[in-house]
Design an enzyme around this catalytic site. Structure first.
Site, mmCIF file in Angstrom:
data_model
loop_
_atom_site.group_PDB
_atom_site.id
_atom_site.type_symbol
_atom_site.label_atom_id
_atom_site.label_comp_id
_atom_site.label_asym_id
_atom_site.label_seq_id
_atom_site.Cartn_x
_atom_site.Cartn_y
_atom_site.Cartn_z
ATOM 1 N N GLU A 37 2.293 -103.304 -7.528
ATOM 2 C CA GLU A 37 3.541 -104.032 -7.253
ATOM 3 C C GLU A 37 3.254 -105.530 -7.168
ATOM 4 O OE1 GLU A 37 6.442 -102.644 -8.039
ATOM 5 O OE2 GLU A 37 6.294 -101.164 -6.447
ATOM 6 N N SER A 132 17.891 -100.314 -13.086
ATOM 7 C CA SER A 132 19.061 -100.005 -13.908
ATOM 8 C C SER A 132 19.322 -101.133 -14.909
ATOM 9 C CB SER A 132 20.289 -99.761 -13.031
ATOM 10 O OG SER A 132 20.519 -100.852 -12.172
ATOM 11 N N GLU A 165 16.421 -111.083 -19.766
ATOM 12 C CA GLU A 165 16.577 -111.127 -18.310
ATOM 13 C C GLU A 165 16.129 -112.480 -17.747
ATOM 14 O OE1 GLU A 165 15.893 -107.429 -16.532
ATOM 15 O OE2 GLU A 165 15.424 -108.255 -14.563
ATOM 16 N N ASP A 177 9.199 -103.243 -15.916
ATOM 17 C CA ASP A 177 10.327 -102.310 -15.954
ATOM 18 C C ASP A 177 10.705 -101.949 -17.395
ATOM 19 O OD1 ASP A 177 10.178 -102.899 -13.278
ATOM 20 O OD2 ASP A 177 11.934 -104.203 -13.260
#
Ligand code: GLA
Length: 388
Positions: A37, A132, A165, A177
């Site tokens: 992470e 999402s 993004e 992601d």
């Protein structure tokens, strides 16, 4: 496969919005992250996997140069965007993600002549830290690529979706992601070296080990655009600069990070260095068939994210500690932080863990969290039409 995953609702939604049938239907999953992470934008290693929840896009070409987007989850907010007028900042809300992908493709020299109609359907909870938005970008990228016959390799589509993004929506996220959504394989986690782009499939089959990976949606909502994620990125860049390396990936021992005089930068760097180490240990354990052994690494990751990187949030800390006390082998917050979900590695009959977490939330007067098993699933796939 559920009706949503099979694309039925998206196809019907396409008919309702645009008439007729879509030429192509694509599905891109959300992701969980086993470990690794805040390492992706430090050019380190990540180990995410695709979920069986995701976003479906039913699509067809048009002739008027417009990108028309309709979301079944936001029926009152249709978007009709002339492609030539797409510039960063011009679109806000959910439509900015697919619009950003079209913009990024055009920037890369693919004009998408005539435009496209996209009907979007999702069974992923939003704001739960399950990517999402990346799933929406990836499904749109595959649809636009497929409709216009571009045949771009998936790693390139992942980079274009990230560009959408970062530069169109304005969220400075890393590459994890989109890579997880596009490149994962069922029954495996995806080891990604974020410097070289090299990937490897690492076996991840909790059921075979009589275990389960449980997602705990803590209900607390996060926004990567709220500045704290960007601040962590800047701190990491500063730490790398002060250590005289290109990125924290190049710091190989916690002792080296300990040379930083600034205590905040020292903690940030220590998290990244130790987390990169944990990813590689997890890969060794999984390759040797020892999923249970990964539990301790998950909890160490949580402690590092909480104490050194300081991105955890109260509901995640309570969920993790309650899970551990109730017999989880490991648990940790997941994703960018400040809200969203935790991940717990639990014995296959996981009711004791969910009951314990729910009780702790109730004791604090918090709304009950949502639970669902995370099954390592296939990356994005075509449901109808196109060449791949
Ligand atoms: C978010 C970002 C990813 C990654 C994680 C933290 O999910 O989108 O790129 O940085 O946070 O690991």
């Amino acid at each position: 496969m559920s009706d949503a995953a099979a694309g039925g609702p998206a196809e019907r939604w396409f008919g309702d919005c645009f008439g007729g049938r879509p030429e192509q239907v694509w599905r891109a999953p959300g992701r969980a992250n086993l470990i690794g992470e805040h390492t992706d934008y430090n050019q380190g290693w990540v180990l995410p996997f695709a979920l069986d929840l995701g976003v479906t896009v039913a699509a067809a070409r048009r002739g008027d140069g417009v990108l028309a987007i309709r979301s079944r989850q936001a029926p009152g907010a249709p978007a009709d965007l002339p492609l030539a007028a797409l510039v960063p900042g011009a679109v806000t809300g959910w439509a900015a993600y697919p619009a950003g992908v079209a913009w990024a493709l055009r920037q890369a020299g693919h004009p998408l002549p005539g435009g496209a109609s996209l009907a979007v359907d999702s069974d992923l909870p939003q704001g739960a830290g399950l990517s999402s938005s990346a799933a929406l970008e990836c499904a749109a990228a595959l649809a636009l690529d497929g409709l216009h016959g571009l045949g771009l390799p998936r790693p390139e589509l992942a980079t274009l979706a990230q560009q959408a993004e970062n530069d169109f929506v304005g969220v400075p996220s890393g590459i994890m992601d989109q890579s997880a959504s596009l490149l994962s394989r069922a029954g495996h986690a995806l080891l990604l070296d974020c410097r070289t782009g090299v990937t490897a499939d690492v076996p991840l089959d909790p059921a075979a080990a009589e275990l389960a990976l449980l997602i705990v949606d803590t209900g607390a909502r996060h926004a990567l655009g709220d500045g704290r994620y960007a601040q962590r990125r800047r701190e990491c860049e500063q730490a790398a600069a002060r250590l005289g390396v290109a990125s924290l990936r190049d710091v190989t021992s916690p002792a080296e990070a300990g040379r930083l005089a600034d205590p905040v930068l020292r903690r940030r760097a220590r998290h990244v260095v130790t987390e990169n180490g944990r990813v590689r240990q997890a890969v060794t354990l999984l390759t040797g068939g020892d999923l249970a052994g990964v539990g301790a690494l998950l909890y160490a990751s949580h402690a590092s994210l909480r104490d050194d990187f300081e991105v955890s949030w109260p509901e995640a800390d309570v969920a993790v500690d309650a899970a551990m006390a109730a017999g989880a082998l490991g648990a940790r917050m997941m994703g960018g932080g400040f809200g969203g979900s935790a991940l717990a590695l639990v014995p296959a009959g996981w009711r004791a863990v969910t009951a314990a977490i729910t009780a702790e939330f109730a004791r604090r007067g918090w709304p009950p969290p949502a639970f669902f098993p995370a099954v390592p699933s296939a990356g994005a796939f075509r449901l109808r039409g196109g060449r791949r």
